[in-house]
Scaffold this active site. Structure first.
Site, PDB file in Angstrom:
ATOM      1  N   SER A 103    -104.202  55.803  35.831  1.00 30.33           N
ATOM      2  CA  SER A 103    -104.190  56.704  36.985  1.00 30.33           C
ATOM      3  C   SER A 103    -105.192  56.241  38.049  1.00 30.33           C
ATOM      4  O   SER A 103    -105.020  55.181  38.628  1.00 30.33           O
ATOM      5  CB  SER A 103    -104.450  58.144  36.525  1.00 30.33           C
ATOM      6  OG  SER A 103    -104.101  59.071  37.519  1.00 30.33           O
ATOM      7  N   ASP A 162     -93.118  60.869  34.796  1.00 31.03           N
ATOM      8  CA  ASP A 162     -94.428  61.199  35.372  1.00 31.03           C
ATOM      9  C   ASP A 162     -94.233  62.017  36.646  1.00 31.03           C
ATOM     10  O   ASP A 162     -93.630  61.552  37.603  1.00 31.03           O
ATOM     11  CB  ASP A 162     -95.189  59.905  35.682  1.00 31.03           C
ATOM     12  CG  ASP A 162     -96.660  60.120  36.000  1.00 31.03           C
ATOM     13  OD1 ASP A 162     -97.001  61.187  36.535  1.00 31.03           O
ATOM     14  OD2 ASP A 162     -97.450  59.213  35.712  1.00 31.03           O
ATOM     15  N   HIS A 213     -97.359  61.745  32.509  1.00 28.13           N
ATOM     16  CA  HIS A 213     -98.682  61.275  32.960  1.00 28.13           C
ATOM     17  C   HIS A 213     -99.739  61.623  31.916  1.00 28.13           C
ATOM     18  O   HIS A 213    -100.586  62.491  32.103  1.00 28.13           O
ATOM     19  CB  HIS A 213     -99.021  61.923  34.301  1.00 28.13           C
ATOM     20  CG  HIS A 213    -100.149  61.250  35.025  1.00 28.13           C
ATOM     21  ND1 HIS A 213     -99.999  60.062  35.692  1.00 28.13           N
ATOM     22  CD2 HIS A 213    -101.451  61.600  35.196  1.00 28.13           C
ATOM     23  CE1 HIS A 213    -101.147  59.709  36.246  1.00 28.13           C
ATOM     24  NE2 HIS A 213    -102.046  60.621  35.945  1.00 28.13           N
TER      25      HIS A 213
END
Length: 199
Positions: free
Chosen positions: A98, A145, A177
């Site tokens: 991320s 995601d 995610h």
């Protein structure tokens, strides 16, 4: 000598949040050298986590500027680890999740900081207009995601390929995610492939 694998956590997280990936690496290679630094700043959204840059009030317009402002501290963190472990960029793998992925991608556009970048569920902001050709890239992203949509990695793949980068894209069909199966295993596979190529 094994590569140094630097694991980079996401916003609001801590090095402990990368433990599943670090554990998977260790399970396959007990001699692996893995470093998991905290991001530069305490997270301004509360809790015990850290951040490379603030996402408070973040927009597509101001995200690139925040990433650029965070780069000197990020690069210094990686270079400090390289000195500590006695390795060069040629023997360094940056594997970020991320926000950690976004920072690794940004840092390697115009400098040779690592031989390989494994960007997991991240985005390149903005898309690069140059790339350090000695650095290869593996983009790993979950199809489901909703936090950072997979289109970010797809667009990064297209741009990096157009720039002549050695880049691969692995879209994981059922992954969200979260650094958990099945995304976790595909991230490990990308790290394993790149770490053996450091020489």
């Amino acid at each position: 000598m094994n590569a140094l694998i630097v694991l980079l956590h996401g916003v609001g997280s801590t090095p402990a949040d990368m433990a599943p990936l670090a554990g998977l690496i260790a399970a396959h290679d007990a001699d692996a050298r893995v470093a998991v630094p905290p991001a530069t700043w305490p997270c301004d959204r509360g809790g015990a986590g850290y951040q490379w840059f603030s996402v408070d009030g973040i927009t597509d317009a101001n995200r690139p500027g925040r990433i650029r402002a965070a780069l000197p501290a990020f690069v210094a963190t990686v270079e400090d680890l390289q000195r500590e472990y006695g390795v060069t960029p040629e023997r360094t793998v940056l594997a970020g999740f991320s926000q950690g992925a976004a920072m690794a991608l940004a840092a390697c556009q115009d400098r040779f900081l690592a031989r390989h970048v494994v960007a997991i569920a991240g985005r390149s902001a903005p898309l690069p207009d140059a790339w350090e050709r000695r650095t290869t890239v593996a983009l790993v992203h979950g199809r489901m995601d909703r936090t950072v949509p997979v289109q970010h990695s797809e667009r990064a793949f297209e741009r990096l390929a157009a720039l002549g980068a050695d880049v691969r894209l692995d879209v994981v069909p059922r992954a969200v995610h979260l650094l958990a199966p099945p995304l976790l295993e595909r991230a490990w596979r990308a790290i394993d492939m790149t770490s053996w190529q450091c020489y």
